[in-house]
Design a protein around this motif. Structure first.
Motif, PDB file in Angstrom:
ATOM      1  N   LYS A  42       0.831  -1.215   0.000  1.00 15.59           N
ATOM      2  CA  LYS A  42       0.000   0.000   0.000  1.00 15.59           C
ATOM      3  C   LYS A  42       0.866   1.267   0.000  1.00 15.59           C
ATOM      4  O   LYS A  42       0.661   2.177  -0.805  1.00 15.59           O
ATOM      5  CB  LYS A  42      -0.944  -0.001   1.225  1.00 15.59           C
ATOM      6  CG  LYS A  42      -1.857  -1.223   1.289  1.00 15.59           C
ATOM      7  CD  LYS A  42      -2.771  -1.198   2.498  1.00 15.59           C
ATOM      8  CE  LYS A  42      -2.040  -1.202   3.844  1.00 15.59           C
ATOM      9  NZ  LYS A  42      -1.269  -2.440   4.101  1.00 15.59           N
ATOM     10  N   SER A  43       1.827   1.317   0.935  1.00  8.10           N
ATOM     11  CA  SER A  43       2.689   2.507   1.000  1.00  8.10           C
ATOM     12  C   SER A  43       3.572   2.617  -0.234  1.00  8.10           C
ATOM     13  O   SER A  43       3.901   3.714  -0.689  1.00  8.10           O
ATOM     14  CB  SER A  43       3.568   2.465   2.249  1.00  8.10           C
ATOM     15  OG  SER A  43       2.772   2.613   3.398  1.00  8.10           O
ATOM     16  N   THR A  44       3.936   1.461  -0.767  1.00  6.70           N
ATOM     17  CA  THR A  44       4.730   1.469  -1.996  1.00  6.70           C
ATOM     18  C   THR A  44       3.950   2.159  -3.111  1.00  6.70           C
ATOM     19  O   THR A  44       4.486   3.025  -3.809  1.00  6.70           O
ATOM     20  CB  THR A  44       5.080   0.022  -2.402  1.00  6.70           C
ATOM     21  OG1 THR A  44       5.780  -0.582  -1.308  1.00  6.70           O
ATOM     22  CG2 THR A  44       5.928  -0.024  -3.648  1.00  6.70           C
ATOM     23  N   PHE A  86       1.849  11.406   4.544  1.00  9.63           N
ATOM     24  CA  PHE A  86       2.757  10.303   4.820  1.00  9.63           C
ATOM     25  C   PHE A  86       2.296   9.427   5.990  1.00  9.63           C
ATOM     26  O   PHE A  86       1.738   9.923   6.964  1.00  9.63           O
ATOM     27  CB  PHE A  86       4.155  10.837   5.157  1.00  9.63           C
ATOM     28  CG  PHE A  86       4.904  11.370   3.972  1.00  9.63           C
ATOM     29  CD1 PHE A  86       5.868  10.599   3.344  1.00  9.63           C
ATOM     30  CD2 PHE A  86       4.642  12.639   3.486  1.00  9.63           C
ATOM     31  CE1 PHE A  86       6.571  11.094   2.249  1.00  9.63           C
ATOM     32  CE2 PHE A  86       5.340  13.135   2.399  1.00  9.63           C
ATOM     33  CZ  PHE A  86       6.296  12.360   1.776  1.00  9.63           C
ATOM     34  N   GLN A  87       2.598   8.134   5.859  1.00 14.14           N
ATOM     35  CA  GLN A  87       2.336   7.231   6.984  1.00 14.14           C
ATOM     36  C   GLN A  87       3.244   7.595   8.157  1.00 14.14           C
ATOM     37  O   GLN A  87       2.815   7.607   9.296  1.00 14.14           O
ATOM     38  CB  GLN A  87       2.578   5.776   6.556  1.00 14.14           C
ATOM     39  CG  GLN A  87       2.269   4.762   7.655  1.00 14.14           C
ATOM     40  CD  GLN A  87       2.373   3.310   7.164  1.00 14.14           C
ATOM     41  OE1 GLN A  87       2.692   3.034   6.013  1.00 14.14           O
ATOM     42  NE2 GLN A  87       2.079   2.382   8.069  1.00 14.14           N
ATOM     43  N   TYR A  88       4.477   7.911   7.836  1.00 18.66           N
ATOM     44  CA  TYR A  88       5.426   8.323   8.884  1.00 18.66           C
ATOM     45  C   TYR A  88       6.048   9.671   8.521  1.00 18.66           C
ATOM     46  O   TYR A  88       7.143   9.718   7.948  1.00 18.66           O
ATOM     47  CB  TYR A  88       6.542   7.281   9.028  1.00 18.66           C
ATOM     48  CG  TYR A  88       6.031   5.888   9.303  1.00 18.66           C
ATOM     49  CD1 TYR A  88       5.430   5.583  10.526  1.00 18.66           C
ATOM     50  CD2 TYR A  88       6.135   4.885   8.341  1.00 18.66           C
ATOM     51  CE1 TYR A  88       4.952   4.305  10.787  1.00 18.66           C
ATOM     52  CE2 TYR A  88       5.659   3.605   8.590  1.00 18.66           C
ATOM     53  CZ  TYR A  88       5.072   3.315   9.809  1.00 18.66           C
ATOM     54  OH  TYR A  88       4.600   2.064  10.065  1.00 18.66           O
ATOM     55  N   LEU A 171      -3.983   9.453   1.338  1.00 17.27           N
ATOM     56  CA  LEU A 171      -3.775   9.469   2.783  1.00 17.27           C
ATOM     57  C   LEU A 171      -3.313   8.091   3.219  1.00 17.27           C
ATOM     58  O   LEU A 171      -4.069   7.131   3.165  1.00 17.27           O
ATOM     59  CB  LEU A 171      -5.070   9.823   3.527  1.00 17.27           C
ATOM     60  CG  LEU A 171      -5.865  11.049   3.055  1.00 17.27           C
ATOM     61  CD1 LEU A 171      -7.013  11.335   4.028  1.00 17.27           C
ATOM     62  CD2 LEU A 171      -4.976  12.265   2.928  1.00 17.27           C
ATOM     63  N   ASP A 172      -2.045   8.001   3.616  1.00 12.97           N
ATOM     64  CA  ASP A 172      -1.494   6.698   3.978  1.00 12.97           C
ATOM     65  C   ASP A 172      -1.614   6.490   5.486  1.00 12.97           C
ATOM     66  O   ASP A 172      -0.805   7.015   6.253  1.00 12.97           O
ATOM     67  CB  ASP A 172      -0.032   6.600   3.512  1.00 12.97           C
ATOM     68  CG  ASP A 172       0.510   5.172   3.619  1.00 12.97           C
ATOM     69  OD1 ASP A 172      -0.240   4.282   4.110  1.00 12.97           O
ATOM     70  OD2 ASP A 172       1.664   4.948   3.208  1.00 12.97           O
ATOM     71  N   GLU A 173      -2.604   5.736   5.870  1.00 14.74           N
ATOM     72  CA  GLU A 173      -2.849   5.431   7.289  1.00 14.74           C
ATOM     73  C   GLU A 173      -2.845   6.678   8.162  1.00 14.74           C
ATOM     74  O   GLU A 173      -2.260   6.695   9.238  1.00 14.74           O
ATOM     75  CB  GLU A 173      -1.812   4.423   7.817  1.00 14.74           C
ATOM     76  CG  GLU A 173      -1.940   3.081   7.137  1.00 14.74           C
ATOM     77  CD  GLU A 173      -1.228   1.976   7.903  1.00 14.74           C
ATOM     78  OE1 GLU A 173      -1.115   2.090   9.138  1.00 14.74           O
ATOM     79  OE2 GLU A 173      -0.799   1.007   7.257  1.00 14.74           O
ATOM     80  N   THR A 174      -3.519   7.701   7.675  1.00 11.75           N
ATOM     81  CA  THR A 174      -3.593   8.927   8.462  1.00 11.75           C
ATOM     82  C   THR A 174      -4.345   8.682   9.771  1.00 11.75           C
ATOM     83  O   THR A 174      -4.170   9.390  10.757  1.00 11.75           O
ATOM     84  CB  THR A 174      -4.242  10.042   7.623  1.00 11.75           C
ATOM     85  OG1 THR A 174      -3.463  10.209   6.438  1.00 11.75           O
ATOM     86  CG2 THR A 174      -4.283  11.365   8.362  1.00 11.75           C
TER      87      THR A 174
HETATM   88 MG   LIG Z   1       2.241   1.290   4.760  1.00  7.05          MG
END
Ligand SMILES: [Mg+2]
Ligand SMILES: Nc1ncnc2c1ncn2[C@@H]1O[C@H](COP(=O)(O)OP(=O)(O)OP(=O)(O)O)[C@@H](O)[C@H]1O
Lengths: 258, 443
Positions: A42-44, A86-88, A171-174
């Motif tokens: 997913k993040s990729t 970003f997720q992080y 939105l990555d795991e916001t």
């Molecule tokens: Mg991820």
């Protein structure tokens, strides 16, 4: 023409294939959710949309408003209207949030052929958007994300999104790490920004977020492929049953779209 | 014909008599003997080679390509508007002491707090055989065995002699402008500043180096001796933004008394060769030494920072933060020595030297040196060097900043950690602008 169109996207890093043929079409005005187990890619996918350079796209294409997105530098994508929460989010000591946002807004305005904002208008814009995510204006004078709590970092992402007004926001795991109140604030921010001209791609592990941000479509990303797509009720199914049944369905050769 | 460092040395020694004649100093003046002694030491040492541990990364002979001559006494020089503009720091109110080609220029100087400190130009102090001056000349420590100190002592003509009496708090900084103007030939300026701060004092000093010819045919050789009494606070700022391709050697010898705090700040961003030596001796208990440096280099700049902090007594504290930004083909050297003398228990000494290398052609030599002869001490040091953080760059670019701008912003952030330590607002703003200008950051 779709806002975002991903065709048969394959991508690897250090010789490992992570994405193995992604197909996805997002129209203006839509909200899509992407769910899937840890490590599924997913993040990729989000990173490739935003333009992270470590990944090698080996096959396929990504079109944004019909233009080849992969051909653009990350900053060009941002100026065209692509945004990644970003997720992080990284901490950047020494770079003040206000200066950074100012630079960002003016770059985007320049790209659109608009004059830079004067100091007062800039301040007004920032204050208005801070209010949207219920953040104190003291954040502006702090270094980007430095010492922010997990939840504050996520809200800062939504704040930046609100300031930049992108056409496509990923939105990555916001929602990860947010308390219930913050979750509502973030969801409310997204809903206020959402209109017929833009679209959201919401990556999440939890159905709960989708109670507040109601998706038009939900996709399951598994081992580098979108293996199932459905309406918002698919998220409820996943919440109740996990991912094993999908894996079983896949092995049994069941159709991939319901 | 190629000129070598040895030729330069021989000529300096041979021509000393001529220099002395030109000076027209009284034969009975004790300075004559002091000069001769110094010249002997210089002759014995010669210019350092790579074999000298302290000069390993700065092959000074490479830079001594011309037959440098001490400038004649008559060559006072008159700065024009443009020259003067370089010395300006907007909004800075200060006690200005202006030196051109190593000579004091009363007309361009302006002392706001005449009642608070005593100033003499060294040339006239020499003529008067000033006892304080002579005693200081006779008590040079030269822990590093540095020939440039003795070259300075042999050939010194002028400089500032400043004495701040006990219980004086200066409201405005003392601003030393050290300007070298172009002139014919290859010249050497030997300038000495002598500063004595009493007990219970507060003072800031800014020393700005400006080489208007900006050529490697000029060598400025500065020696600053600073003596601080007890219970005092002294900040010393060194600015090196206007050296062009000039050569600059600066030796600082600082003694810090009981319960006093000394802070030094070096901002270096120019010069074909710059060597800054800070020799700080904490000789009173509960004294503190703070050393900050920022060298941001490009082109063929070569900047060598050598610091020695000497914990001579128990219960003293030192903290050092030197940061380097190296671009193009520049060379940065950081050599920081922490010395803890036998019996100097309860010493706390910290040293940190992070560097950013922006280009493949740039070189960094970082070398910490610890010489610790006491057991109850806390001492940490670390040097790092690397590129800008890719994650940081990507984050900024993903918000629309182009790569160059993102790099500039991150580099500035890196530098700012040192700049923010500057306590004089006008000076801090000046430095912010200079660094932003260099990085091409626009508001
Ligand atoms: Mg991820
Ligand atoms: N730099 C890398 N080197 C090697 N493998 C990588 C690298 N980056 C990602 N991967 C691998 O790619 C796979 C997909 O990672 P990705 O971060 O896209 O997963 P994800 O779906 O976002 O997971 P999560 O839900 O935990 O956030 C993982 O197996 C991960 O280990």
């Amino acid at each position: 023409m779709a806002l975002l169109e991903i065709n048969n996207l394959h991508a690897s890093i250090d010789g490992n294939e992570i994405l193995k043929g992604i197909n996805l079409k997002v129209e203006k005005g839509e909200i899509h959710a992407i769910m899937g187990p840890n490590g599924s890619g997913k993040s990729t996918l989000a990173s490739i949309i935003a333009g992270r350079e470590e990944y090698e796209v080996t096959k396929g294409s990504v079109l944004f408003e019909g233009k080849d997105l992969l051909d653009l530098a990350p900053e060009e994508r941002a100026r065209e209207g692509v945004f990644l929460a970003f997720q992080y989010p990284v901490e950047i000591p020494g770079v003040s949030t206000a200066n950074f946002i100012k630079a960002s807004v003016n770059e985007i305005r320049k790209h659109r052929g608009e004059e830079p904002l004067d100091a007062a208008s800039m301040m007004r814009l920032m204050k208005e958007k801070l209010a949207l995510v219920e953040m104190d204006k003291s954040f502006l004078s702090r270094s980007v994300n430095e010492g922010f709590s997990g939840g504050e970092k996520k809200r800062n992402e939504i704040f930046q999104m609100a300031v930049m007004q992108p056409k496509l926001a990923v939105l990555d795991e916001t929602d990860s790490g947010l308390d219930i109140d913050a979750l509502k604030i973030v969801a409310n921010g997204v809903n206020k920004l959402h209109n017929e001209e833009n679209a959201f791609l919401v990556i999440t592990h939890y159905q709960r977020l989708l109670d507040y941000i109601v998706p038009d479509k939900v996709h399951v990303l598994l081992n580098g492929r979108i293996v199932k797509s459905g309406g918002k009720e698919l998220a409820l199914d996943l919440e109740a049953r996990g991912y094993d049944w999908i894996k079983e369905e896949l092995e049994a050769g069941a159709p991939q779209n319901s | 014909m190629m000129i070598t460092a040895n030729d330069v040395k021989s000529k300096l020694i041979e021509n000393f008599n001529v220099f002395e004649l030109n000076l027209q100093e009284d034969e009975s003046n004790p300075i004559a003997e002091i000069r001769k002694e110094a010249l002997k030491k210089f002759a014995a040492m010669g210019f350092p080679t790579r074999r000298h541990e302290e000069w390993k990364y700065t092959p000074v002979s490479k830079f001594l390509k011309y037959d440098f001559e001490p400038r004649t006494f008559t060559d006072h020089g008159a700065p024009d508007e443009e020259d003067l503009a370089d010395a300006g720091i907007p909004g800075l109110r200060a006690n200005v002491l202006f030196f051109v080609n190593g000579h004091y220029q009363a007309a361009r100087s302006k002392i706001l707090e005449e009642d608070k400190f005593e100033f003499r130009d060294i040339a006239s102090a020499i003529n008067d055989e000033d006892p304080y001056l002579l005693s200081r000349l006779n008590s040079v420590i030269d822990r590093e065995k540095d020939p440039f100190i003795w070259l300075n002592q042999a050939y010194m003509r002028d400089g500032a002699m400043i004495r701040i009496k006990d219980h004086v708090k200066l409201q405005y900084p003392i601003y030393l402008v050290n300007m070298e103007l172009p002139s014919k030939g290859n010249y050497l300026d030997n300038v000495r500043h002598l500063i004595r701060v009493g007990d219970h004092c507060e003072a800031s000093i800014i020393s700005n180096y400006i080489n208007r010819s900006g050529e490697d045919r000029n060598l400025g050789n500065y020696f600053i001796q600073l003596e601080i009494g007890d219970h005092s606070h002294v900040d010393f700022y060194t600015l090196q933004y206007e050296l062009g391709k000039g050569l600059h050697i600066g030796n600082h010898e600082v003694q810090v008394g009981t319960k006093s705090t000394f802070s030094t700040f070096f901002f270096s961003s120019d010069g074909r060769l710059v060597r800054n030596v800070s020799n700080i001796i904490l000789r009173g208990e509960h004294s503190e030494g703070h050393m900050y440096g920022l060298y941001s280099l490009d082109g063929n700049d070569h900047c060598d920072n050598r610091t020695v902090i000497d914990h001579a007594v128990p219960n003293s504290f030192s903290n050092e933060l030197y940061k380097g930004i190296l671009d193009e083909n520049s060379v940065g050297v950081f050599n920081g020595k922490i010395m803890v003398r036998p019996g100097a228990q309860k010493t706390n000494a910290y040293q940190h030297n992070p560097n950013i290398i922006l280009s493949r052609g740039a070189t960094l030599h970082a070398k910490p040196q610890l010489e610790i002869f006491a057991d109850d001490v806390k001492c940490t040091h670390g040097a790092t060097s690397g590129q800008l953080d890719e994650e940081h760059l990507f984050y900024l670019r993903s918000r629309g900043l182009d790569a160059a701008n993102a790099k500039a912003l991150l580099t500035y952030a890196f530098a700012y950690e040192v700049v923010e330590k500057v306590k004089i607002p006008a000076l801090r703003e000046f430095l912010e602008k200079r660094i932003q200008g260099k990085l091409l950051i626009h508001d």
